[in-house]
Design a protein around this motif. Structure first.
Motif, short mmCIF file in Angstrom:
data_model
loop_
_atom_site.label_atom_id
_atom_site.label_comp_id
_atom_site.label_asym_id
_atom_site.label_seq_id
_atom_site.Cartn_x
_atom_site.Cartn_y
_atom_site.Cartn_z
N PHE A 195 38.92 51.87 39.42
CA PHE A 195 39.24 51.61 40.82
C PHE A 195 38.33 50.49 41.30
N GLY A 196 38.88 49.55 42.06
CA GLY A 196 38.08 48.53 42.70
C GLY A 196 37.63 48.97 44.09
N HIS A 197 36.78 48.15 44.70
CA HIS A 197 36.24 48.47 46.03
C HIS A 197 35.95 47.15 46.74
N LEU A 198 36.68 46.90 47.83
CA LEU A 198 36.56 45.64 48.58
C LEU A 198 36.30 45.91 50.06
N GLY A 199 36.01 44.83 50.78
CA GLY A 199 35.66 44.93 52.19
C GLY A 199 34.17 45.09 52.31
N ALA A 253 42.79 37.63 47.95
CA ALA A 253 42.64 37.01 46.62
C ALA A 253 41.85 37.92 45.69
N ASP A 254 40.82 38.54 46.21
CA ASP A 254 40.02 39.45 45.38
C ASP A 254 40.85 40.66 44.96
N ALA A 255 41.65 41.17 45.87
CA ALA A 255 42.49 42.32 45.54
C ALA A 255 43.48 41.96 44.43
N LEU A 256 44.07 40.80 44.53
CA LEU A 256 45.01 40.36 43.50
C LEU A 256 44.30 40.14 42.16
N ALA A 257 43.06 39.64 42.22
CA ALA A 257 42.28 39.44 40.99
C ALA A 257 41.95 40.77 40.33
N LEU A 258 41.60 41.77 41.13
CA LEU A 258 41.32 43.10 40.57
C LEU A 258 42.57 43.70 39.95
N GLU A 259 43.69 43.54 40.63
CA GLU A 259 44.95 44.05 40.07
C GLU A 259 45.27 43.36 38.75
N GLU A 260 45.11 42.06 38.72
CA GLU A 260 45.37 41.29 37.50
C GLU A 260 44.46 41.72 36.37
N ALA A 261 43.23 42.08 36.70
CA ALA A 261 42.27 42.51 35.67
C ALA A 261 42.55 43.92 35.17
N GLY A 262 43.42 44.65 35.87
CA GLY A 262 43.80 45.97 35.39
C GLY A 262 43.38 47.14 36.23
N ALA A 263 42.82 46.90 37.44
CA ALA A 263 42.42 48.00 38.31
C ALA A 263 43.63 48.85 38.68
N GLU A 317 32.19 47.93 42.75
CA GLU A 317 32.37 47.10 43.94
C GLU A 317 32.44 45.63 43.56
N GLY A 318 33.26 44.88 44.32
CA GLY A 318 33.32 43.44 44.12
C GLY A 318 34.73 42.97 43.87
N GLY A 319 34.90 41.64 43.92
CA GLY A 319 36.21 41.04 43.77
C GLY A 319 36.37 40.28 42.47
N ALA A 320 36.83 39.02 42.59
CA ALA A 320 37.14 38.23 41.40
C ALA A 320 35.94 38.08 40.49
N GLU A 321 34.74 38.10 41.05
CA GLU A 321 33.54 37.89 40.24
C GLU A 321 33.30 39.02 39.25
N ILE A 322 33.87 40.19 39.48
CA ILE A 322 33.66 41.29 38.53
C ILE A 322 34.94 41.59 37.74
N ALA A 323 35.91 40.69 37.81
CA ALA A 323 37.14 40.88 37.03
C ALA A 323 36.86 41.03 35.53
N PRO A 324 35.92 40.27 34.94
CA PRO A 324 35.65 40.47 33.51
C PRO A 324 35.16 41.89 33.19
N GLN A 325 34.34 42.47 34.09
CA GLN A 325 33.88 43.84 33.88
C GLN A 325 35.05 44.82 33.94
N VAL A 326 35.92 44.62 34.93
CA VAL A 326 37.09 45.49 35.06
C VAL A 326 37.95 45.41 33.80
N ARG A 327 38.17 44.20 33.34
CA ARG A 327 39.02 44.00 32.16
C ARG A 327 38.41 44.66 30.93
N ALA A 328 37.09 44.55 30.77
CA ALA A 328 36.44 45.16 29.61
C ALA A 328 36.58 46.67 29.63
#
Length: 244
Positions: free
Chosen positions: A115-119, A146-156, A95-106
């Protein structure tokens, strides 16, 4: 997409053609009796993920990273993600947006789909002041996009949208290049997910976004009552249920 936490539900859903099974941290409240998902532990997730993964072949098995397993940074996220994959998960969700992008990328860099989770994010229920629809004002809607785009950019690989106005979910779905999966987010997401006990009428939860496609609670109660009656009347077990 439906949640699943055990062998029998997983096998039934596979037979029904459900493409994705989510071993959600919702197991804490739907199976283990906790008040919220924040009580679900990593060990809980390993146990139930393994049960589902061992029981099916075709559906994609997605497992939640439990509260406290990834917020501290990419190292912890990767370690716990690897353990979920070893238990049988094919995708991990957090769960989370741009703030967890580094975790998603790793995770993605290590070969683990995410998979990301927003809202509405249940692990943050306390900071969100309860179960509230998110993104209703302009600022909230813009942040969600913005968070959705950040998750996509990170590779979700996909993004769950929970308790989001239908128009906002439709806009996010249009703007991102990965699938969106809605739960209380209207009809325009690419897919839908429900907690299976809600979907089948077992939990008794009747939230606005839930449709009960059966009445398993009523059927199970009726079956248990009939069993009790027949045992008390000694009509069960009968000769056909007994051994010579």
């Amino acid at each position: 997409m439906l949640t699943s936490y055990d062998q029998f539900s997983a096998q039934v859903f596979e037979a029904a053609g459900i493409e994705v099974l989510l071993v959600g941290d919702s197991v804490g409240s739907t199976v283990l009796g906790h008040a919220s998902t924040t009580a679900t532990t990593h060990q809980d997730m390993l146990t139930f993920t393994g049960a589902v993964a061992r029981s099916v072949r075709r559906p994609l098995v997605v497992a939640d990273l439990a509260f406290g397993t990834y917020e501290t940074g990419p190292v912890d996220a990767l370690r716990h993600g690897v353990e979920l994959v070893r238990a049988g998960a094919e995708v991990v969700k957090l769960e989370g947006g741009a703030e967890i992008a580094p975790q998603v990328r790793a995770l993605v860099d290590a070969g683990i789909p995410v998979f990301g989770h927003l809202g509405f994010t249940p692990q943050s229920v306390n900071s969100l002041s309860g179960h509230r629809v998110q993104g209703r004002d302009d600022a909230g809607a813009e942040k969600l996009l913005a968070d959705a785009l950040a998750l996509e950019e990170a590779g979700a690989s996909a993004i769950v949208l929970e308790l989001v106005p239908a128009a906002v979910a439709a806009r996010v779905t249009e703007k991102v290049g990965v699938p969106t999966i809605g739960i209380g987010a209207g009809p325009d997401c690419d897919g839908q997910v429900l907690v299976w006990q809600d979907m089948a009428g077992l939990s008794g939860f009747h939230g606005r976004f839930v449709k009960a496609f059966a009445d398993l609670r009523g059927q199970l109660e009726q079956a248990a009552q009939q069993y009790r009656t027949e045992v008390r009347e000694r009509s069960y077990p009968g000769a056909e249920h007994s051994f010579e």
